[in-house]
Design a protein around this motif. Structure first.
Motif, short mmCIF file in Angstrom:
data_model
loop_
_atom_site.label_atom_id
_atom_site.label_comp_id
_atom_site.label_asym_id
_atom_site.label_seq_id
_atom_site.Cartn_x
_atom_site.Cartn_y
_atom_site.Cartn_z
N LYS A 292 56.84 59.30 31.41
CA LYS A 292 57.24 57.68 31.58
C LYS A 292 58.87 57.75 31.88
O LYS A 292 59.42 57.14 32.58
CB LYS A 292 56.72 56.95 30.72
CG LYS A 292 55.30 56.54 30.91
CD LYS A 292 54.93 55.35 29.84
CE LYS A 292 53.83 54.89 29.94
NZ LYS A 292 53.22 53.74 29.01
N PRO A 293 59.69 58.29 30.87
CA PRO A 293 61.05 58.32 31.17
C PRO A 293 61.54 58.83 32.62
O PRO A 293 62.48 58.35 33.20
CB PRO A 293 61.67 59.23 30.27
CG PRO A 293 60.66 59.33 29.02
CD PRO A 293 59.26 58.92 29.82
N ARG A 295 59.78 58.73 35.32
CA ARG A 295 59.34 57.70 36.28
C ARG A 295 60.58 56.53 36.30
O ARG A 295 60.79 55.98 37.39
CB ARG A 295 57.89 57.17 36.21
CG ARG A 295 57.64 56.28 37.29
CD ARG A 295 56.21 55.90 37.22
NE ARG A 295 55.71 54.97 38.29
CZ ARG A 295 55.45 55.59 39.46
NH1 ARG A 295 55.45 56.84 39.86
NH2 ARG A 295 55.14 54.58 40.47
N ALA A 296 60.89 56.16 35.18
CA ALA A 296 61.86 55.05 35.09
C ALA A 296 63.08 55.31 35.72
O ALA A 296 63.88 54.76 36.48
CB ALA A 296 62.08 54.74 33.48
N HIS A 297 63.43 56.82 35.42
CA HIS A 297 64.73 57.23 35.86
C HIS A 297 64.50 57.30 37.58
O HIS A 297 65.66 57.10 38.16
CB HIS A 297 64.94 58.56 35.35
CG HIS A 297 66.37 59.20 35.74
ND1 HIS A 297 67.61 59.10 35.29
CD2 HIS A 297 66.61 59.96 36.62
CE1 HIS A 297 68.47 59.64 35.93
NE2 HIS A 297 68.10 60.15 36.95
N GLU A 299 62.98 55.58 39.52
CA GLU A 299 63.03 54.21 40.29
C GLU A 299 64.23 53.81 40.13
O GLU A 299 64.78 53.24 41.15
CB GLU A 299 61.93 53.43 39.57
CG GLU A 299 60.53 53.65 39.64
CD GLU A 299 60.13 53.85 41.21
OE1 GLU A 299 60.68 53.12 42.08
OE2 GLU A 299 59.22 54.72 41.37
N ALA A 300 65.17 53.96 39.22
CA ALA A 300 66.39 53.30 38.93
C ALA A 300 67.43 54.12 40.09
O ALA A 300 68.18 53.54 40.77
CB ALA A 300 67.06 53.80 37.58
#
Length: 332
Positions: A292-293, A295-297, A299-300
């Motif tokens: 999850k971290p 994927r968040a990184h 997308e950012a």
């Protein structure tokens, strides 16, 4: 697939004529591999500040994702940074074993991966152990648990219902346990879930072949949830076919993982399907903590590169396909 047209020498981006949208060939962005790192701030500031190392290239992402990622990771080796878990999106799961997984495992990394819809579920086998969503498991893993994710779409696995959560949790005791490794070559030693001093399942086949010695009688505190759940009687029991129960086969006819309690797995040992092997049970708590971290990184960074906010765009706005992937991000 078209390539970016070259701009005539001596012209700027503003002076270059724009191509007709009806006749222009589709062009693709440059790929960029980013390896986030953490910088520890001195006292009294305790927060960690993430930053990224970029390795841009002029090739389409689908063509160079694996080589660029491996090159970036190899460049970190002389720095002596810790090597641990590497989370990567499906762009890397699609790469051949020889292009990506083999190299990163030989560098010492463990992997957390995601899959496409047609890659989920039972993916193959190795030495009798079945590969289920990237993890090697007991060959007698119940079919309903082995196929818990087979054919499921992205929306379902990202927001699983209670039934799927229960099946994912129920199959974890059947996974082979890591006994040793990985070493500096990426080799791991895995153990049958019924073996060892703390087995996660009970197996009539294992008991027949290896005849483990019974331990001394132990008193179980039935009022303690920890004591009762740790007892062997509370573990899932691996079921065998009635024919095997009535006429047990010779040990030499059983799968390798059943004849010997441990197996050695080296990078590339699984052949083509080794690209699907990972080191966290897919969709389990440990996998979510790793993936999850990332994927968040991802997308950012993708948004930042597209819009130019917070960084310099790696290509000119308006000269790429809007629906294409603009970056492939690894989190190490």
């Amino acid at each position: 697939m078209g390539r970016r047209p070259r701009r005539p020498a001596g012209t700027s981006a503003e002076a270059a004529p724009k191509a007709n949208s009806d006749t222009a060939q589709p062009s693709w962005p440059r790929s960029a591999a980013a390896t986030p790192r953490t910088i520890r701030q001195p006292e009294p500031e305790r927060a960690s500040t993430p930053s990224s190392s970029w390795a841009p290239s002029s090739t389409p992402p689908a063509n160079a994702s694996a080589p660029n990622a491996v090159h970036t990771l190899q460049a970190l080796v002389p720095l002596g940074l810790p090597i641990g878990l590497l989370a990567a999106d499906r762009a890397y799961t699609d790469q051949t074993t020889e292009h990506f997984q083999l190299h990163v495992r030989q560098l010492g990394y463990q992997l957390a991966l995601d899959y496409k819809q047609d890659q989920r579920g039972v993916q193959g086998s190795h030495l009798g152990a079945v590969l289920v969503d990237g993890t090697l498991a007991c060959p007698l893993l119940p079919e309903a648990l082995a196929n818990a994710t087979t054919g499921l779409d992205d929306k379902t696995v990202r927001d699983p219902n209670e039934r799927l959560r229960q099946r994912l949790a129920a199959r974890e005791p059947y996974f082979l346990k890591r006994k040793q490794g990985p070493d500096r070559h990426g080799t791991v030693r895995l153990q049958c879930p019924a073996a060892g001093s703390s087995p996660s399942v009970t197996r009539p086949r294992f008991n027949r072949v290896h005849r483990p010695q019974a331990g001394p009688p132990a008193v179980v505190d039935l009022t303690s949830a920890r004591s009762t759940t740790a007892h062997l009687a509370a573990k899932p029991s691996v079921q065998i076919a009635p024919a095997e129960r009535l006429r047990p086969p010779a040990a030499r006819d059983l799968p390798r993982i059943c004849r010997k309690p441990t197996i050695t797995v080296r990078p590339g040992d699984l052949g083509k399907i080794d690209k699907l092997r990972q080191d966290r049970p897919y969709l389990g708590p440990a996998w979510h903590d790793a993936y999850k971290p990332m994927r968040a990184h991802n997308e950012a960074v993708a948004l930042s590169v597209r819009t130019g906010s917070g960084c310099t765009p790696v290509w000119e706005a308006g000269n790429t396909r809007g629906d294409s992937k603009c970056s492939r991000v690894l989190t190490a």
